[in-house]
Design a protein around this motif. Structure first.
Motif, PDB file in Angstrom:
ATOM      1  N   LYS A  16     117.295 -38.641 -68.006  1.00 43.18           N
ATOM      2  CA  LYS A  16     118.352 -37.843 -67.382  1.00 43.18           C
ATOM      3  C   LYS A  16     118.838 -38.515 -66.098  1.00 43.18           C
ATOM      4  CE  LYS A  16     118.852 -33.318 -65.101  1.00 43.18           C
ATOM      5  NZ  LYS A  16     118.218 -31.994 -64.903  1.00 43.18           N
ATOM      6  N   ALA A  17     117.887 -38.961 -65.270  1.00 39.50           N
ATOM      7  CA  ALA A  17     118.249 -39.620 -64.012  1.00 39.50           C
ATOM      8  C   ALA A  17     118.860 -40.995 -64.255  1.00 39.50           C
ATOM      9  CB  ALA A  17     117.018 -39.734 -63.120  1.00 39.50           C
ATOM     10  N   SER A  18     118.313 -41.746 -65.215  1.00 37.79           N
ATOM     11  CA  SER A  18     118.855 -43.082 -65.463  1.00 37.79           C
ATOM     12  C   SER A  18     120.258 -43.010 -66.061  1.00 37.79           C
ATOM     13  CB  SER A  18     117.921 -43.904 -66.351  1.00 37.79           C
ATOM     14  OG  SER A  18     117.755 -43.330 -67.628  1.00 37.79           O
ATOM     15  N   VAL A  19     120.539 -41.988 -66.877  1.00 39.72           N
ATOM     16  CA  VAL A  19     121.906 -41.787 -67.378  1.00 39.72           C
ATOM     17  C   VAL A  19     122.858 -41.621 -66.200  1.00 39.72           C
ATOM     18  CG1 VAL A  19     123.421 -40.169 -68.582  1.00 39.72           C
ATOM     19  CG2 VAL A  19     121.287 -40.878 -69.643  1.00 39.72           C
ATOM     20  N   ALA A  20     122.466 -40.827 -65.216  1.00 37.57           N
ATOM     21  CA  ALA A  20     123.311 -40.628 -64.036  1.00 37.57           C
ATOM     22  C   ALA A  20     123.527 -41.936 -63.284  1.00 37.57           C
ATOM     23  CB  ALA A  20     122.685 -39.582 -63.123  1.00 37.57           C
ATOM     24  N   LEU A  21     122.461 -42.709 -63.104  1.00 40.53           N
ATOM     25  CA  LEU A  21     122.579 -43.992 -62.408  1.00 40.53           C
ATOM     26  C   LEU A  21     123.517 -44.937 -63.146  1.00 40.53           C
ATOM     27  CD1 LEU A  21     118.827 -44.262 -61.484  1.00 40.53           C
ATOM     28  CD2 LEU A  21     120.676 -44.493 -59.806  1.00 40.53           C
ATOM     29  N   TYR A  22     123.383 -45.017 -64.465  1.00 37.10           N
ATOM     30  CA  TYR A  22     124.269 -45.872 -65.245  1.00 37.10           C
ATOM     31  C   TYR A  22     125.701 -45.338 -65.232  1.00 37.10           C
ATOM     32  CZ  TYR A  22     120.217 -48.380 -67.156  1.00 37.10           C
ATOM     33  OH  TYR A  22     119.084 -49.143 -67.313  1.00 37.10           O
TER      34      TYR A  22
END
Length: 218
Positions: A16-22
């Motif tokens: 969830k967090a890495s999707v936001a970062l990408y």
């Protein structure tokens, strides 16, 4: 110093967090949380008071809880993208995020550990209760999507979609979507989103760690 994300590429809330970062185009360093590596776990325990993933570190700032981390990231990127500038739209994004986290992710994260219990320690009653909550969550989301929106909270990709992409992907393997065409269509859009594709590619080297077969209801 680059942003650091303490997580595991296969963990739903880490994804969830890495999707936001990408999605926001923010460079970051993944600090792999490996339960089999004591040095990794020692570093993780220093930043995670509850031993939960993910933890976002930016200099001296440490943020636990993926939704809070994403709000922070959105601000770093200029604001108004994953948390819409319009108050009503922002409220809807946060609402979908909370429903998915609590009523989809919550039951999922109770059912999965029970699948690893030794024989004789099963909890069929608990599983049935949580599966019923999951089914109710699917119904609620299907109804919410009936206004024709493209993404979880409207026409733009938001916090709601960062949350839903991994959690729906794994939870539907426990309780399939069934006859919910709007939910299925939203999930197909999430699966095709480049930011989530990248998150799944990060997880691919670790294999399929989900103790449930792939869903067959598309």
């Amino acid at each position: 110093m680059a942003l650091q994300l303490y997580s595991h590429p296969y963990a739903a809330y880490g994804q969830k967090a890495s999707v936001a970062l990408y999605e926001l185009g923010l460079p970051f360093e993944l600090r792999l949380v490996d339960a089999n590596d004591e040095a990794s776990m020692a570093a993780f325990r220093e930043v995670s008071p509850f031993g939960k993933m993910p933890v976002l570190v930016d200099g001296e700032r440490r943020l636990v809880e993926s939704s809070i981390a994403i709000e922070y990231l959105d601000g770093l990127a200029g604001g108004g993208r994953l948390i819409p500038a319009d108050p009503d739209a922002a409220l809807e994004a946060r609402l979908i995020d909370r429903i998915v986290d609590i009523y989809i992710g919550g039951p999922m994260n109770r059912i999965i550990p029970r699948k690893f219990r030794p024989a004789g320690n099963e909890d069929p009653y608990g599983d049935a209760q949580d599966e019923a909550v999951l089914a109710s969550g699917w119904d609620w989301l299907e109804d919410r999507l009936s206004d024709g929106r493209t993404w979880g909270a409207g026409e733009t990709f938001t916090l709601a979609d960062c949350c839903a992409a991994p959690i729906l992907t794994y939870a539907r393997r426990l309780v399939p979507f069934g006859d919910r065409p709007l939910l299925k269509a939203w999930h197909r859009r999430l699966m095709a989103r480049p930011s989530f594709v990248r998150a799944l590619e990060d997880a691919a080297p670790f294999g399929d760690l989900m103790p449930a077969p792939p869903a067959r209801d598309d």
